[in-house]
Structures are given as structure tokens and as C-alpha cells.
Design a protein around this motif. Structure first.
Motif, PDB file in Angstrom:
ATOM      1  N   GLU A 109       0.850  -1.187   0.000  1.00 18.96           N
ATOM      2  CA  GLU A 109       0.000   0.000   0.000  1.00 18.96           C
ATOM      3  C   GLU A 109       0.885   1.236   0.000  1.00 18.96           C
ATOM      4  N   CYS A 110       0.444   2.245  -0.719  1.00 16.71           N
ATOM      5  CA  CYS A 110       1.163   3.517  -0.738  1.00 16.71           C
ATOM      6  C   CYS A 110       0.219   4.634  -0.320  1.00 16.71           C
ATOM      7  N   ARG A 111       0.779   5.618   0.358  1.00 11.46           N
ATOM      8  CA  ARG A 111       0.021   6.787   0.799  1.00 11.46           C
ATOM      9  C   ARG A 111       0.822   8.053   0.496  1.00 11.46           C
ATOM     10  N   ALA A 112       0.111   9.132   0.215  1.00 11.88           N
ATOM     11  CA  ALA A 112       0.732  10.436  -0.004  1.00 11.88           C
ATOM     12  C   ALA A 112       0.348  11.359   1.149  1.00 11.88           C
ATOM     13  N   PHE A 113       1.306  12.177   1.604  1.00 13.46           N
ATOM     14  CA  PHE A 113       1.136  13.060   2.756  1.00 13.46           C
ATOM     15  C   PHE A 113       1.665  14.453   2.434  1.00 13.46           C
TER      16      PHE A 113
END
Length: 173
Positions: A109-113
Motif C-alpha cells: 500500500e502507498c500513501r501520499a502526505f
């Protein structure tokens, strides 16, 4: 408030329709990173009801990895380039950045912040579009160029001049 909503809604509705027409795919858990991924978006400063593009801001993309047997591996994090005058950012992650020396690694899973604001007067990240807790990368558009990039779009993300306390997120995160 209605004006702010239309700023977010209309462009993203048009983007959503164009992505649907272009044949958007969804990243699945355990999918091997076989090409480069890109994450793009916009970062603004919100002062009152006014949104202005924030030049020089940075976003962060963090991907959870698993080895070939499904065991958790160290996360991979990349920073975007600084935003341009329109608040646009792009972060890229290649398969070589995900692979371990001797193991095949899979992205879980990848997330952007939101990561960094260059402004002293607009430096507090907000949870708008999950800028603090992380926007999950779900849908991408395949760019058929030399890189065969999977391009994800997130945000827009927003910094504000004062800290906001969103009670829906424990301890502000």
C-alpha cells in the motif's frame, strides 16, 4: 464555503470523468511494482476562504513493502519535487527503489502526505483530502511512454496559517 467547494469539486469531477474514459486501473495488494509509479497533485495555502497555490511545498509518498513470502519489509519513502508556481507536485518511485538486494519486494500500500511548507505564514498541514493521515493511492492511469508510468492523482492538499484540531483523528493525526 460554496465557492471553496466548487474549486475542489469541478476540476476533480472533470478529472474523474477523463480517467474513467481513459480506462483507469486499481492497484491490488501485493502487486509487484513492474514499472515506475508517479504521484501528482496540488498543494494550496488556505487563508480564510482564499486558496492560493503554494510554491516550494513538498509532499511525501510512503509505500509499505512485503517480501516474496508476504512478510513485512521496511517502508520506502520518497519526497516530491518542490511544487511549482501553480502548486503542482510530482513524486516518482521506480522498481529499483523498491527491490531489496537479494529479495523480490512487493508493494502492499502507498500513501501520499503533506511534508513541508516553505511559508512561515502558512505552515500547518490540514487533514483536507487526508493530507496528514495519508491519501491512499488507489486508481492510476497508465502512461504509455518509455517509462510505462502508473500515474496516481491525490489531493489537493492544504496548509493553513494556524493549527487545526480535527477531532476525528486521534491526537491530530
Amino acid at each position: 464555503m460554496a465557492q471553496t467547494c466548487s474549486i475542489f469539486f469541478i476540476p476533480y469531477m472533470m478529472l474523474l470523468l477523463s480517467l474513467l474514459a481513459a480506462g483507469v486501473a486499481t492497484i491490488t495488494e501485493g502487486e509487484l511494482l513492474s514499472s515506475m509509479i508517479g504521484v501528482q497533485g496540488l498543494i494550496y495555502c488556505k487563508q480564510g476562504s482564499k486558496l492560493t497555490p503554494l510554491q516550494g511545498a513538498v509532499a511525501r509518498v510512503t509505500c509499505e513493502r512485503a517480501d516474496e513470502y508476504g512478510y513485512e519489509a521496511e517502508d520506502v519513502t520518497v519526497l516530491s519535487q518542490a511544487t511549482d508556481a501553480k502548486g503542482y507536485f510530482l513524486a516518482t518511485l521506480s522498481s529499483s527503489e523498491v527491490k531489496d538486494y537479494k529479495k523480490v519486494m512487493k508493494i502492499k500500500e502507498c500513501r501520499a502526505f503533506l511534508e513541508l511548507s516553505p511559508s512561515d505564514t502558512c505552515s500547518f498541514p490540514t487533514e483536507i483530502n487526508r493530507g496528514i493521515s495519508g491519501a491512499i493511492l488507489q486508481n492510476y492511469r497508465l502512461l504509455e511512454n518509455k517509462l510505462k508510468m502508473k500515474l496516481f492523482t491525490v489531493g489537493p492538499f492544504v496548509f493553513s496559517p494556524e493549527e487545526t484540531h480535527d477531532k476525528s483523528i486521534p491526537n491530530g493525526y
